[in-house]
Design a protein around this motif. Structure first.
Motif, PDB file in Angstrom:
ATOM      1  N   MET A   1      29.493  20.488  21.613  1.00 47.49           N
ATOM      2  CA  MET A   1      29.935  19.292  20.936  1.00 47.49           C
ATOM      3  C   MET A   1      28.865  18.224  20.941  1.00 47.49           C
ATOM      4  SD  MET A   1      33.391  17.344  21.245  1.00 47.49           S
ATOM      5  CE  MET A   1      33.923  16.387  19.943  1.00 47.49           C
ATOM      6  N   GLY A   2      27.871  18.337  21.807  1.00 50.65           N
ATOM      7  CA  GLY A   2      26.811  17.347  21.804  1.00 50.65           C
ATOM      8  C   GLY A   2      26.878  16.378  22.972  1.00 50.65           C
ATOM      9  N   ARG A   3      27.794  16.617  23.940  1.00 48.17           N
ATOM     10  CA  ARG A   3      27.877  15.717  25.087  1.00 48.17           C
ATOM     11  C   ARG A   3      26.894  16.153  26.170  1.00 48.17           C
ATOM     12  NH1 ARG A   3      32.947  12.547  26.227  1.00 48.17           N
ATOM     13  NH2 ARG A   3      34.108  12.682  24.306  1.00 48.17           N
ATOM     14  N   GLN A   4      26.422  15.142  26.883  1.00 54.58           N
ATOM     15  CA  GLN A   4      25.596  15.422  28.042  1.00 54.58           C
ATOM     16  C   GLN A   4      26.525  15.608  29.240  1.00 54.58           C
ATOM     17  OE1 GLN A   4      23.130  11.951  28.217  1.00 54.58           O
ATOM     18  NE2 GLN A   4      21.685  12.726  26.709  1.00 54.58           N
ATOM     19  N   GLN A   5      25.973  15.971  30.387  1.00 59.48           N
ATOM     20  CA  GLN A   5      26.807  16.205  31.570  1.00 59.48           C
ATOM     21  C   GLN A   5      27.511  14.934  32.029  1.00 59.48           C
ATOM     22  OE1 GLN A   5      24.368  18.008  34.561  1.00 59.48           O
ATOM     23  NE2 GLN A   5      24.928  20.063  33.911  1.00 59.48           N
ATOM     24  N   ARG A  13      23.963  11.658  18.000  1.00 60.21           N
ATOM     25  CA  ARG A  13      25.124  12.525  17.761  1.00 60.21           C
ATOM     26  C   ARG A  13      26.388  11.766  18.137  1.00 60.21           C
ATOM     27  NH1 ARG A  13      24.355  18.630  18.656  1.00 60.21           N
ATOM     28  NH2 ARG A  13      25.560  18.519  16.754  1.00 60.21           N
ATOM     29  N   SER A  14      27.316  11.713  17.239  1.00 58.82           N
ATOM     30  CA  SER A  14      28.565  10.997  17.442  1.00 58.82           C
ATOM     31  C   SER A  14      29.672  11.975  17.806  1.00 58.82           C
ATOM     32  CB  SER A  14      28.931  10.267  16.150  1.00 58.82           C
ATOM     33  OG  SER A  14      30.252   9.811  16.200  1.00 58.82           O
ATOM     34  N   GLY A  15      30.713  11.480  18.471  1.00 59.91           N
ATOM     35  CA  GLY A  15      31.883  12.298  18.752  1.00 59.91           C
ATOM     36  C   GLY A  15      32.740  12.473  17.509  1.00 59.91           C
ATOM     37  N   ASN A  16      32.488  11.636  16.503  1.00 60.50           N
ATOM     38  CA  ASN A  16      33.231  11.721  15.246  1.00 60.50           C
ATOM     39  C   ASN A  16      32.213  11.624  14.106  1.00 60.50           C
ATOM     40  OD1 ASN A  16      35.087  11.721  13.221  1.00 60.50           O
ATOM     41  ND2 ASN A  16      36.001   9.744  13.725  1.00 60.50           N
ATOM     42  N   PRO A  17      31.500  12.700  13.838  1.00 61.12           N
ATOM     43  CA  PRO A  17      30.403  12.621  12.862  1.00 61.12           C
ATOM     44  C   PRO A  17      30.844  12.274  11.446  1.00 61.12           C
ATOM     45  CG  PRO A  17      30.736  14.892  13.588  1.00 61.12           C
ATOM     46  CD  PRO A  17      31.635  14.019  14.409  1.00 61.12           C
ATOM     47  N   ARG A  18      32.080  12.557  11.095  1.00 61.10           N
ATOM     48  CA  ARG A  18      32.539  12.230   9.738  1.00 61.10           C
ATOM     49  C   ARG A  18      33.025  10.792   9.632  1.00 61.10           C
ATOM     50  NH1 ARG A  18      36.306  16.952   9.526  1.00 61.10           N
ATOM     51  NH2 ARG A  18      34.875  18.371  10.512  1.00 61.10           N
ATOM     52  N   GLY A  19      33.180  10.119  10.751  1.00 66.90           N
ATOM     53  CA  GLY A  19      33.621   8.729  10.738  1.00 66.90           C
ATOM     54  C   GLY A  19      35.117   8.601  10.525  1.00 66.90           C
ATOM     55  N   ARG A  20      35.547   7.369  10.394  1.00 69.26           N
ATOM     56  CA  ARG A  20      36.962   7.079  10.198  1.00 69.26           C
ATOM     57  C   ARG A  20      37.381   7.522   8.798  1.00 69.26           C
ATOM     58  NH1 ARG A  20      39.526   1.443  12.030  1.00 69.26           N
ATOM     59  NH2 ARG A  20      41.687   1.929  11.608  1.00 69.26           N
ATOM     60  N   PRO A  21      38.518   8.205   8.683  1.00 66.10           N
ATOM     61  CA  PRO A  21      38.955   8.659   7.350  1.00 66.10           C
ATOM     62  C   PRO A  21      39.225   7.476   6.425  1.00 66.10           C
ATOM     63  CG  PRO A  21      40.278   9.662   9.085  1.00 66.10           C
ATOM     64  CD  PRO A  21      39.417   8.632   9.729  1.00 66.10           C
ATOM     65  N   LYS A  22      38.964   7.656   5.144  1.00 67.09           N
ATOM     66  CA  LYS A  22      39.219   6.597   4.166  1.00 67.09           C
ATOM     67  C   LYS A  22      40.711   6.312   4.131  1.00 67.09           C
ATOM     68  CE  LYS A  22      35.247   7.311   1.275  1.00 67.09           C
ATOM     69  NZ  LYS A  22      34.714   7.501  -0.057  1.00 67.09           N
ATOM     70  N   GLY A  23      41.040   5.026   4.086  1.00 64.09           N
ATOM     71  CA  GLY A  23      42.436   4.621   4.016  1.00 64.09           C
ATOM     72  C   GLY A  23      43.121   4.535   5.370  1.00 64.09           C
ATOM     73  N   ALA A  24      42.439   4.942   6.446  1.00 62.43           N
ATOM     74  CA  ALA A  24      43.033   4.867   7.782  1.00 62.43           C
ATOM     75  C   ALA A  24      43.180   3.397   8.161  1.00 62.43           C
ATOM     76  CB  ALA A  24      42.156   5.593   8.795  1.00 62.43           C
ATOM     77  N   ARG A  25      44.310   3.055   8.767  1.00 60.16           N
ATOM     78  CA  ARG A  25      44.576   1.663   9.102  1.00 60.16           C
ATOM     79  C   ARG A  25      44.675   1.491  10.609  1.00 60.16           C
ATOM     80  NH1 ARG A  25      49.491  -0.081   6.102  1.00 60.16           N
ATOM     81  NH2 ARG A  25      48.724  -2.150   6.545  1.00 60.16           N
ATOM     82  N   ASN A  26      44.391   0.302  11.060  1.00 55.97           N
ATOM     83  CA  ASN A  26      44.448  -0.038  12.464  1.00 55.97           C
ATOM     84  C   ASN A  26      45.897   0.039  12.944  1.00 55.97           C
ATOM     85  OD1 ASN A  26      44.611  -1.610  14.878  1.00 55.97           O
ATOM     86  ND2 ASN A  26      42.607  -2.455  14.391  1.00 55.97           N
ATOM     87  N   ALA A  27      46.112   0.626  14.100  1.00 61.77           N
ATOM     88  CA  ALA A  27      47.469   0.797  14.633  1.00 61.77           C
ATOM     89  C   ALA A  27      48.137  -0.549  14.900  1.00 61.77           C
ATOM     90  CB  ALA A  27      47.424   1.626  15.910  1.00 61.77           C
TER      91      ALA A  27
END
Length: 169
Positions: A1-5, A13-27
């Motif tokens: 996944m790309g994490r170090q120890q 390298r991000s934990g969410n490489p695609r980023g926030r989905p379009k249209g996603a709203r803050n909880a």
């Protein structure tokens, strides 16, 4: 996944490489909307009642909604045509005098200065485009004559004064 120890991600390298989905709203936004759903009219009426009973905060809230504070105001003034760098400098001097006299605010003067700057750049671009068009219309013989240090009648009458000064030594 790309994490170090140590539990962190590797550089680049991000934990969410695609980023926030379009249209996603803050909880939190969704939760607030659910709480207020259907209560907007009642809350508005309550704010009005509180304002009418003397609550200054509620009064300010209501007035800000009725007539929000203006971010800027229209400034009416005569803007002469800008046909040279001297004209632009004279215009900026007039704007500075208007600030000194209290007719406009320094912020307004700054915005007017930006307008003048953009206008001058557009004017200079158009002037350069005109010059290029005139040069492109010259024949090869006229261009060679100019390159040798001479001017054709067509060019000498069309050249702006400031360019003539550059060539006179």
């Amino acid at each position: 996944m790309g994490r170090q120890q140590a539990g962190r991600f590797q550089k680049g390298r991000s934990g969410n490489p695609r980023g926030r989905p379009k249209g996603a709203r803050n909880a939190a936004t969704i939760a607030c909307e659910r709480l207020l759903d259907g209560q907007a009219a009642a809350l508005t009426q309550k704010a009005i009642q509180m304002a009418l009973s003397g609550d200054n905060v509620a009064l300010r809230l209501c007035l800000d909604r009725i007539c929000p504070p203006r971010k800027d105001r229209p400034t009416m003034f005569h803007l002469p045509p800008i046909t040279s760098a001297r004209a632009a400098a004279d215009l900026m001097a007039a704007v500075t005098e208007a600030v000194a006299a209290g007719h406009i605010t320094p912020g307004e003067a700054g915005e007017i200065g930006k307008l003048i700057d953009v206008y001058v750049k557009a004017y200079q671009t158009a002037e350069l485009d005109d010059r290029i068009a005139r040069v492109e219309q010259l024949s090869d013989a006229e261009l060679m004559h100019i390159a040798a240090g001479g001017l054709t009648d067509a060019v000498s009458t069309q050249r702006p004064q400031k360019l003539m000064l550059l060539n006179s030594r």
